[in-house]
Design a protein around this motif. Sequence first.
Motif: not given
Length: 133
Positions: A32, A36-37, A98, A111, A114, A118-119
């Motif tokens: 994840i 995303n990061c 987050l 973006s 999440l 995912e979160l």
Amino acid sequence: MGIRATLAALALAACQEPVPKTPTFEVDVKPIFQANCVRCHGAGGTLNADPRALEPVKAPNGFLDQYQDKSDCSLDAIGTCPLGALSEAKNGMLAYYLHTNSVVRMPLAPSGPLAPWELEVVDNWLAESPPAP
């Protein structure tokens, strides 16, 4: 929402894996973070500056590739102790970044946040992380 969109949403939900109750970093969380990061936090030891930043401050690096901290973390010098995901989990900053609706929400715009699945995986992992000393 039209009938086709509703059916598509239901089909997608039916295909999604259940959220693991006790996720692990390597199997569940790291993918994840990598998906995303990496735009800002890099991967494989790289750093990427946010091009919109007013100052040339680079994002913290390392937590994408490791769970624990590396090197002598008693030293308070930039770059001597790359933080691991466990540090970010312990100090509460990961959950804050987050979940916040402020400008520091991660991942940064443009973006989106999440996905709920995912979160929830990350939240379950954070709940299982050892508490801060």
